[in-house]
Motif scaffolding. Structure first.
Motif, PDB file in Angstrom:
ATOM      1  N   PHE A   1      11.940 -22.589  30.421  1.00 43.95           N
ATOM      2  CA  PHE A   1      11.016 -22.685  29.307  1.00 43.95           C
ATOM      3  C   PHE A   1      11.694 -23.090  28.003  1.00 43.95           C
ATOM      4  CE2 PHE A   1       8.662 -19.729  32.063  1.00 43.95           C
ATOM      5  CZ  PHE A   1       7.535 -20.484  32.215  1.00 43.95           C
TER       6      PHE A   1
ATOM      7  N   SER B   1      12.681 -21.273  25.781  1.00 47.48           N
ATOM      8  CA  SER B   1      11.947 -20.580  24.724  1.00 47.48           C
ATOM      9  C   SER B   1      12.893 -19.863  23.764  1.00 47.48           C
ATOM     10  CB  SER B   1      11.021 -19.572  25.381  1.00 47.48           C
ATOM     11  OG  SER B   1      10.829 -18.484  24.553  1.00 47.48           O
TER      12      SER B   1
ATOM     13  N   GLY C   1      14.035 -13.199  13.218  1.00 50.95           N
ATOM     14  CA  GLY C   1      12.920 -13.417  12.310  1.00 50.95           C
ATOM     15  C   GLY C   1      12.419 -14.848  12.337  1.00 50.95           C
TER      16      GLY C   1
ATOM     17  N   ALA D   1       6.001 -18.191  26.785  1.00 48.32           N
ATOM     18  CA  ALA D   1       6.135 -19.613  26.494  1.00 48.32           C
ATOM     19  C   ALA D   1       5.081 -20.081  25.505  1.00 48.32           C
ATOM     20  CB  ALA D   1       6.024 -20.403  27.794  1.00 48.32           C
ATOM     21  N   PRO D   2       5.302 -19.787  24.244  1.00 49.73           N
ATOM     22  CA  PRO D   2       4.314 -20.237  23.272  1.00 49.73           C
ATOM     23  C   PRO D   2       4.236 -21.755  23.325  1.00 49.73           C
ATOM     24  CG  PRO D   2       6.301 -19.428  22.187  1.00 49.73           C
ATOM     25  CD  PRO D   2       6.454 -19.137  23.631  1.00 49.73           C
TER      26      PRO D   2
ATOM     27  N   ASP E   1      17.884 -15.238  -6.233  1.00 48.78           N
ATOM     28  CA  ASP E   1      18.251 -14.490  -5.020  1.00 48.78           C
ATOM     29  C   ASP E   1      17.382 -13.247  -4.867  1.00 48.78           C
ATOM     30  OD1 ASP E   1      20.179 -16.263  -4.253  1.00 48.78           O
ATOM     31  OD2 ASP E   1      21.883 -15.079  -4.971  1.00 48.78           O
TER      32      ASP E   1
ATOM     33  N   ASP F   1      13.954 -14.222  -3.929  1.00 45.15           N
ATOM     34  CA  ASP F   1      13.985 -14.650  -2.536  1.00 45.15           C
ATOM     35  C   ASP F   1      13.941 -13.450  -1.598  1.00 45.15           C
ATOM     36  OD1 ASP F   1      14.586 -17.039  -0.685  1.00 45.15           O
ATOM     37  OD2 ASP F   1      16.037 -15.540  -0.029  1.00 45.15           O
TER      38      ASP F   1
ATOM     39  N   ARG G   1       7.850 -10.856   5.841  1.00 45.08           N
ATOM     40  CA  ARG G   1       8.048 -10.227   7.154  1.00 45.08           C
ATOM     41  C   ARG G   1       7.328  -8.901   7.271  1.00 45.08           C
ATOM     42  NH1 ARG G   1      14.315 -11.706   8.613  1.00 45.08           N
ATOM     43  NH2 ARG G   1      13.929 -13.913   8.863  1.00 45.08           N
TER      44      ARG G   1
ATOM     45  N   SER H   1       8.205 -15.498   8.162  1.00 41.71           N
ATOM     46  CA  SER H   1       9.368 -15.682   7.322  1.00 41.71           C
ATOM     47  C   SER H   1       9.053 -16.745   6.278  1.00 41.71           C
ATOM     48  CB  SER H   1      10.552 -16.115   8.186  1.00 41.71           C
ATOM     49  OG  SER H   1      11.609 -16.499   7.359  1.00 41.71           O
TER      50      SER H   1
ATOM     51  N   ARG I   1      12.853 -21.913   0.864  1.00 36.01           N
ATOM     52  CA  ARG I   1      13.592 -22.027  -0.397  1.00 36.01           C
ATOM     53  C   ARG I   1      14.308 -23.384  -0.448  1.00 36.01           C
ATOM     54  NH1 ARG I   1      18.171 -17.649  -2.437  1.00 36.01           N
ATOM     55  NH2 ARG I   1      18.524 -18.497  -4.505  1.00 36.01           N
TER      56      ARG I   1
ATOM     57  N   HIS J   1       9.233 -25.189   5.735  1.00 39.46           N
ATOM     58  CA  HIS J   1       9.491 -24.375   6.918  1.00 39.46           C
ATOM     59  C   HIS J   1       9.428 -25.239   8.166  1.00 39.46           C
ATOM     60  CE1 HIS J   1       9.513 -21.041   9.655  1.00 39.46           C
ATOM     61  NE2 HIS J   1       9.534 -20.173   8.669  1.00 39.46           N
TER      62      HIS J   1
ATOM     63  N   PHE K   1       9.069 -24.359  11.379  1.00 39.31           N
ATOM     64  CA  PHE K   1       8.149 -23.992  12.450  1.00 39.31           C
ATOM     65  C   PHE K   1       6.795 -23.558  11.935  1.00 39.31           C
ATOM     66  CE2 PHE K   1      12.511 -22.847  13.731  1.00 39.31           C
ATOM     67  CZ  PHE K   1      12.693 -23.840  14.675  1.00 39.31           C
TER      68      PHE K   1
ATOM     69  N   THR L   1       7.152  -9.093  18.813  1.00 41.62           N
ATOM     70  CA  THR L   1       7.989  -9.460  17.680  1.00 41.62           C
ATOM     71  C   THR L   1       7.236  -9.020  16.424  1.00 41.62           C
ATOM     72  OG1 THR L   1       6.977 -11.653  17.762  1.00 41.62           O
ATOM     73  CG2 THR L   1       9.111 -11.419  18.812  1.00 41.62           C
TER      74      THR L   1
ATOM     75  N   ASN M   1       7.439 -11.002  13.268  1.00 42.60           N
ATOM     76  CA  ASN M   1       7.311 -12.447  13.408  1.00 42.60           C
ATOM     77  C   ASN M   1       6.032 -12.796  14.167  1.00 42.60           C
ATOM     78  OD1 ASN M   1       7.610 -15.167  13.663  1.00 42.60           O
ATOM     79  ND2 ASN M   1       9.494 -15.091  14.881  1.00 42.60           N
TER      80      ASN M   1
ATOM     81  N   THR N   1       7.232 -19.020  16.188  1.00 39.88           N
ATOM     82  CA  THR N   1       8.401 -18.704  17.010  1.00 39.88           C
ATOM     83  C   THR N   1       8.356 -17.279  17.542  1.00 39.88           C
ATOM     84  OG1 THR N   1       9.646 -18.053  15.067  1.00 39.88           O
ATOM     85  CG2 THR N   1       9.882 -20.330  15.795  1.00 39.88           C
TER      86      THR N   1
ATOM     87  N   GLU O   1       6.327 -14.022  19.573  1.00 39.83           N
ATOM     88  CA  GLU O   1       5.596 -13.958  20.836  1.00 39.83           C
ATOM     89  C   GLU O   1       4.109 -13.817  20.567  1.00 39.83           C
ATOM     90  OE1 GLU O   1       6.781 -11.292  23.951  1.00 39.83           O
ATOM     91  OE2 GLU O   1       8.861 -11.343  23.260  1.00 39.83           O
TER      92      GLU O   1
ATOM     93  N   PHE P   1      17.482  -5.702   6.235  1.00 39.98           N
ATOM     94  CA  PHE P   1      16.386  -6.568   6.659  1.00 39.98           C
ATOM     95  C   PHE P   1      15.142  -5.739   6.952  1.00 39.98           C
ATOM     96  CE2 PHE P   1      20.378  -7.951   8.648  1.00 39.98           C
ATOM     97  CZ  PHE P   1      20.571  -9.133   7.972  1.00 39.98           C
ATOM     98  N   VAL P   2      14.007  -6.422   6.935  1.00 42.43           N
ATOM     99  CA  VAL P   2      12.799  -5.811   7.467  1.00 42.43           C
ATOM    100  C   VAL P   2      13.080  -5.511   8.936  1.00 42.43           C
ATOM    101  CG1 VAL P   2      10.419  -6.285   8.129  1.00 42.43           C
ATOM    102  CG2 VAL P   2      11.261  -6.991   5.873  1.00 42.43           C
TER     103      VAL P   2
END
Lengths: 470, 834
Positions: A17, A19, A451, B26-27, B224, B227, B235, B241, B246, B250, B252, B589, B592, B596, B598, B734-735
């Motif tokens: 895949f 992925s 992320g 498989a997105p 910064d 940001d 998130r 994201s 910046r 993006h 994706f 996820t 997310n 990208t 799930e 991070f988150v």
């Protein structure tokens, strides 16, 4: 139908895949399983299996050590314009600085005829094994930023350290010891961020042993000894724990995590013998101890670190960082009184030479990469016309030994003053890429999705410096 | 069913399951979720009808969704968990602690049909609920008590935000409101000072992030910080994201640089940092209620009055004593007779000096630290009347002065010798007392100062003589000054301190400005200005709000985020709640939801929950209640091999996945078992001296932990407690919507050898020994405490043998029971909740 184990199945599915989500999933899975099972295939045959990084905190002066510039002697004291990065950042101006000659005499050593100053008489005897990069460049003018960049390839953002990336890429080789060890790391200039796994699974985190300024001893390794039970009693106690586990397991279906926890206790128990063996220097011969300068006040501390580093790599630890560092102020940081470089050179010179000799003698140098570097170099002129030198990220010298690099080799050059890299500049990202390459990893393929984005040690830069490879 | 038929069924089921899983991982392949390039999570929430399934298995709507899915792939739910197992699971899920043996007993003996929901309500009402669920949220908002970066500065008041979060979960603040408070609390109207305080503290969310305050280019630092805030908001609330944009559009997700700099404008116009060489986060002053304000004002008034009285008294005293300060005292303004050194009779070489300003008159004399034994000064004075007189000496002090300056007081009646320590300042204004002396009229007093045997400068400035009345009056005034000083100290302590919290506010209106697009994120490469605004990529679902000129736009951002039809905010949050309840999310996820990430395993269920959660006002407790009252929550974690084979990752939730206790749960459990948990809530996690301005993390040394719950322990970015980082505590940079679960020998070493673990085992032993008699009952209690069950025959035997052998060797019962408790702490079972 042939039976696949979980990992194989996953890899096949992953190929099918392609992925991104799977990469993350895969990493989680890898993180869950017991350590012994996590050895991974490299991208290409490796030249080095282990790394010893000798971190010279504060930035040793290259023009006083390994980068011989006769011009500095000729023009000592003259006022010349240099585009000093700190002056530029603060004032936007280029001003005149006073050229300062090296305070130590240089001479040539070995068949390679390498120039080394009086500061490193012992290391000088090994120049034919060393591979010098005289044109190193990095990012960050202050210690904090440059140190973080050296270790993680990032300044403002929290990113995994190089050692963590390497473990993530190669998995772990060793069963009885952590695979990424940092000896006496400092708490300043980013502290644990310099050996942290950041968003990578925490199994790839570096294990600190001791703290800057401490003498390495058994007590420096976290929880390595039980304060109450002796080892026979502890074995009996652990037998009870494991019997209780087995009794429980008999009532529940097979479970990978269950086995992994049971196994982690046995590994921990083994570590309790292995770690003292590594940290215990009494079993070393008198000659060895002497060669590392152990027992001599000036070299004792760093000598111990170097000898323990050798024992760690011998025991199969993948990444060992030996820190010559200090919690309050970085030792090599002579903004004034450059003469004090002598104290630091004396502290590290003999131990490093002994380490090189010892690794070679044991046949370990072939597949162990030794890397000597500060977070930057120093200016060839006096800071504020005083007695020391300021930070210089524009051009400095680092060296490697063993692990697939050309011996007795010099690459790149700074200008006639030693101020800026002018011939074959090598950026810190190139160094990262090259070290990964030597270990069998392609820095553009060693990625981790976090992320929704792919990250790598070299971000969008980095070039493998093939010229350095043997 | 024949074996053959069973195999066919298995194969079919396997195929269905494979297809289902393939779609999940498989997105891009799952057309149902991606139509015309439009990503599922960016489409409106479609409230689905609860599926009708012919079964009495579902207890709640989520159950119906899960069962329908299971039936579609041919998988039936696992049997129910045993009640004790279920209760233990419930306790950990809701409060992060195990049930006590008494609570478990009471539950098992309760025969009422609603015993489960009663217990759920009790736990939801417990303050421990906020501690557990607040901790989840602290993971999401990268909570820490220090700044990280090259110099990691300790946060003075991050704990207020932490306590606010815990309190918000306990009071069940509606989620929309909770989001608004954290992004724009300072801009929300408040009905009481207490509410205003909460709102301000909530904005701590914006400033607790990891920032490198050392960065020298302060404009870069501003970007910064903005940001970091944007990335966290993206998130945490949207599961997207935003930070990537910046430097470029993006790759994706449909976030353009324009949108990024529109958002950046909002945060650049928010005050969240105070610049300095090493900058610092912003702190807001917290308001107080009217009564408190009045108390404060009264206290300040009292301070003012006391200070005024003190000033007046001091002025009176100064008339006698002068002031030992950088301004020379005027000898004429001082009461009594003042004889300056210049007019004394000098023998030997004295040097005139005006080097120190803390003198009387124009100058003073010193001996040049030479010619020791050869210099003296005589002050002669004839008494105008019979009486007692006070004699005092003035000098300027210094570390190079003699500590033993010989002074001779002579009258016709007596001779007194004394010494003065001139290395220390005089203690009565410019004077030190030499003594009281009785004189008759016309008696001559001679005060002689010499440098005999001195080892340092001898300095003489003046001699003062006061009459008895003057001396008495001076003493009285001096006493009054002393009393008033104490009074001032007292009333000052009575002033309630001004309380501050880390937080953010809008910049003043005249400073508001939009940000240019920075090409490739470079400060110097300025592109066109972008008006401040909320992201546009959901414009087809949620109309973007205009940002007015007079504010940063945070309030509009907060309102836009919490719009009732927002496709991300509600989905992301209900998914988090689902994950915290069931171990993994419907979307695995959690941070997310972009392309990208799930896709959801149960999209209809996710939408059903999101829509209803939003409609019903966003009560977290209500949602949690529904989830833990579901049948799915109470399923066994053990199941047949078919289910394991078909659904190894338990994406169908038709059994319960056992989970490793989190770092905090593990420590809290040991504390509660040992009976030493301090249940007091809130407050600073570090002592005041470490929370002072400018203290860096490296100054902390050894971390000291209290016996309070782990959520209250210090969480420094470079120095987290050992249990926290060993057992995969959230990364504070991070988150962190989902923690890792690792199994390492370092964890084993900690449980085997750490002193605090051994101490807790010892405390557990003492408890077990005290609470019940007899080894059997003790063992039962120990197992109940650790595992919420009784020991099996095999376990009784193993422990019994160990116990007997150890006792026979002469070990004390305390030690042996501590070893047993320690052994149970180390077992696999202790770490997991089924």
């Amino acid at each position: 139908m042939e039976r696949l184990n979980r990992r194989e199945a996953l890899q096949r599915v992953a190929c099918g895949f392609g992925s991104l989500a799977l990469a993350d999933l895969f990493a989680r899975w890898a993180a869950r399983s017991a350590r012994a099972a996590t050895t991974k295939a490299p991208h290409h045959p490796p030249r080095a299996r282990r790394v010893i990084f000798l971190f010279m905190q504060g930035g040793p002066s290259h023009v006083d050590t390994f980068d011989y510039k006769p011009t500095l002697i000729e023009r000592d004291g003259e006022l010349l314009s240099f585009d000093d990065p700190r002056t530029r950042a603060k004032t936007g101006k280029v001003i005149k600085h006073q050229v300062m000659r090296p305070r130590w005499k240089f001479r040539q050593y070995g068949e390679s005829g390498s120039w080394v100053s009086e500061l490193f008489p012992h290391v000088a005897r090994h120049v034919d094994d060393l591979c010098f990069v005289h044109s190193a460049q990095t990012e960050g003018i202050a210690h904090g930023p440059a140190t973080l960049f050296l270790h993680t390839g990032a300044i403002a953002f929290v990113r995994p350290s190089m050692g963590s990336w390497i473990l993530y890429g190669l998995g772990t080789e060793n069963e009885n010891l952590p695979d990424f060890v940092t000896l006496n790391p400092p708490m300043n200039v980013g502290g644990p961020r310099n050996y942290s796994s950041a968003f990578l699974p925490s199994v790839y985190q570096g294990t600190p042993v001791g703290r800057a300024g401490q003498k390495l001893s058994l007590a420096s390794f976290p929880n390595i000894q039980n304060p109450r039970y002796d080892s026979a009693h502890q074995r009996r106690h652990l037998d009870l724990v494991q019997s209780l586990n087995r009794a429980r397991a008999a009532e529940t279906p097979a479970d990978a995590d269950f086995d992994a926890v049971i196994r982690s206790y046995e590994l921990a128990f083994q570590m309790q013998f292995e770690v003292p063996r590594v940290l215990d220097l009494t079993t070393e011969s008198k000659e060895t101890l002497q060669s590392y300068g152990i027992g001599d006040k000036a070299t004792d501390s760093f000598g111990r670190q170097c000898l323990i580093a050798r024992k760690l790599v011998e025991a199969g630890v993948r990444f060992v960082q030996v820190n010559y560092s200090n919690d309050s102020s970085p030792p090599w940081d002579q903004h004034s009184k450059i003469e004090q470089h002598a104290i630091h050179a004396r502290a590290v010179d003999r131990p490093i030479a002994a380490l090189l000799y010892d690794l070679k003698r044991r046949g370990l140098l072939d597949d162990t990469l030794v890397w000597w570097s500060g977070e930057f170099g120093r200016t060839p002129y006096a800071q504020d016309r005083g007695t020391g030198r300021d930070h210089n990220p524009l051009g400095f010298t680092m060296w490697f030994a063993g692990g697939g690099v050309k011996p007795g080799f010099h690459f790149g050059a700074t200008d006639e003053y030693g101020f800026q890299a002018v011939e074959n500049p090598v950026h810190m990202r190139d160094i990262h890429a090259t070290i990964l390459y030597l270990l069998g990893l392609d820095h553009t393929r060693l990625t981790y999705t976090f992320g929704g984005r792919e990250f790598r040690l070299t971000d969008v830069g980095g070039r493998v410096v093939h010229e350095l490879l043997a | 069913m024949t074996l053959r038929k069973l195999n066919v069924r298995r194969r079919l089921a396997r195929l269905r399951c494979f297809l289902f899983m393939a779609l999940l991982v498989a997105p891009g392949l799952a057309d149902d979720y991606h139509r015309g390039g439009e990503h599922w999570a960016f489409r409106p929430i479609r409230p689905a009808a609860v599926p009708l399934v012919e079964s009495n298995w579902p207890w709640t709507p989520p159950d119906a969704f899960l069962l329908a899915h299971g039936m579609a792939v041919g998988l039936a739910p696992a049997p129910d968990a045993e009640p004790a197992v279920g209760l233990r699971r419930l306790y950990y899920a809701l409060i992060g602690l195990p049930p006590s043996p008494e609570e478990l007993q009471a539950f098992l003996e309760d025969t009422r049909p609603d015993r489960w929901s009663r217990r759920v309500d009790r736990l939801l009402a417990s303050p421990r609920f906020g501690e557990r669920w607040g901790r989840h949220w602290l993971d999401v908002v990268r909570y820490a008590d220090s700044s990280g970066g090259g110099r990691s500065l300790i946060f003075s008041s991050s704990w207020r935000y932490r306590d606010y979060v815990i309190d918000s979960f306990n009071r069940d603040t509606p989620y929309g409101r909770f989001v608004q408070e954290q992004i724009a609390g300072d801009l929300l109207s408040a009905h009481s000072p207490a509410e205003r305080r909460r709102n301000l503290i909530a904005t701590g969310f914006l400033v607790i992030g990891p920032n490198n305050y050392e960065t020298q280019n302060k404009r870069l630092l501003d970007y910064d910080i903005a940001d970091e805030q944007i990335e966290t908001i993206g998130r945490a609330f949207l599961g997207v994201s935003l930070g990537c944009a910046r430097c470029h559009d993006h790759k994706f997700d449909p976030v353009a640089m324009r949108e990024y700099y529109a958002l950046a404008g909002i945060f650049l116009n928010t005050r969240s940092v105070v610049h300095d060489n090493v900058s610092r986060w912003y702190e807001v002053e917290l308001p107080v209620d009217a009564a408190e304000r009045a108390r404060r004002e009264a206290a300040l008034q009292a301070v003012k009055e006391a200070e005024k009285a003190l000033r007046a008294a001091r002025q009176k005293l100064e008339r006698y004593d002068g002031v030992y300060t950088s301004k020379p005292a005027d000898p004429r303004a001082i009461e009594g007779v003042v004889i300056e050194a210049e007019s004394a009779i000098a023998n030997g070489e004295w040097v005139l000096s005006a080097h120190s300003a803390r003198r009387v008159g124009e100058a003073y004399l010193h001996d040049g630290n030479k010619n020791k034994g050869g210099c003296s000064l005589e002050f002669r004075w004839t008494a105008p009347a019979t009486g007692r007189y006070l004699v005092r000496l003035a000098y300027t002090h210094g570390s190079n002065r003699s500590k033993r300056v010989p002074v001779l007081l002579q009258t016709p009646h007596e001779t007194r010798r004394l010494t003065v320590d001139e290395s220390r300042p005089p203690d009565q204004g410019v004077f030190v007392e030499l003594g009281q002396i009785d004189l008759n009229r016309e008696d001559e007093l001679v005060v002689t100062i010499t440098n005999d045997g001195t080892d340092g400068y001898v300095v003489v400035d003046a001699v003062q003589i006061l009459t008895a009345q003057e001396a008495e009056e001076r003493a009285r005034v001096a006493t009054v000054v002393e009393e008033l000083k104490q009074q001032v100290d007292r009333v000052r302590k009575g002033v309630p301190p001004v309380e501050t919290a880390m937080g953010a506010v809008d910049k003043p209106e005249k400073e508001l400005e939009d940000s240019p697009i920075l090409i490739r994120g470079q400060l110097e490469a300025k592109g066109p200005l972008v008006p401040r605004g909320v992201p546009q990529f959901l414009a087809h679902v949620v109309p973007p709000l205009e940002v007015p000129d007079h504010s940063s736009g945070r309030l509009e951002l907060a309102r836009w985020l919490t719009a009732p039809d927002h496709p991300l905010t509600w989905r992301v949050y209900v998914n988090r709640v689902w994950q915290y309840t069931f171990g993994s999310g419907l979307v695995r996820t959690p941070d997310n939801f972009g392309t990208t990430g799930e896709p959801p395993s149960h999209p209809e269920l996710l939408d059903f929950l999101a829509a209803r959660f939003c409609q019903q006002g966003g009560s977290t407790k209500r949602l949690v209640r529904e989830l833990v009252c579901s049948h799915a929550f109470q399923l066994a974690s053990r199941t047949d091999s078919l289910a394991r084979e078909l659904d190894p990752g338990n994406r169908l939730f038709l059994r319960f996945s056992k989970r490793r206790l989190e770092a905090e749960e593990l420590r809290d459990t040991m504390l509660v078992i040992a009976g030493t948990l301090d249940t007091s809530m809130g407050g600073p996690s570090l002592p005041a001296n470490l929370r002072k301005k400018g203290v860096e993390e490296k100054q902390v040394g050894r971390l000291r932990l209290s016996r309070k719950r782990s959520v209250y322990q210090p969480l420094l970015r470079n120095l987290a407690p050992e249990y926290y980082f060993l057992f995969d505590g959230a990364n504070t940079s991070f988150v962190c919507g989902r923690r890792f679960v690792s199994i390492t020998p370092l964890q084993a070493l900690y449980l085997l050898n750490d002193e605090s673990v051994l101490e807790l085992a010892q405390a557990t032993a003492n408890r077990v020994l005290h609470e019940v008699e007899g080894n059997n009952r003790r063992l039962e209690l120990l197992f109940m405490l650790c595992f919420s069950r009784e020991p099996t025959v095999a376990e009784r035997q193993l422990c019994g043998e160990f116990l007997q052998d150890r006792l026979a060797e002469g070990a004390s019962p305390e030690d042996v029971w501590a070893e047993l408790a320690h052994a149970l702490f180390c077992t696999v079972e202790f770490r997991y909740v089924e």
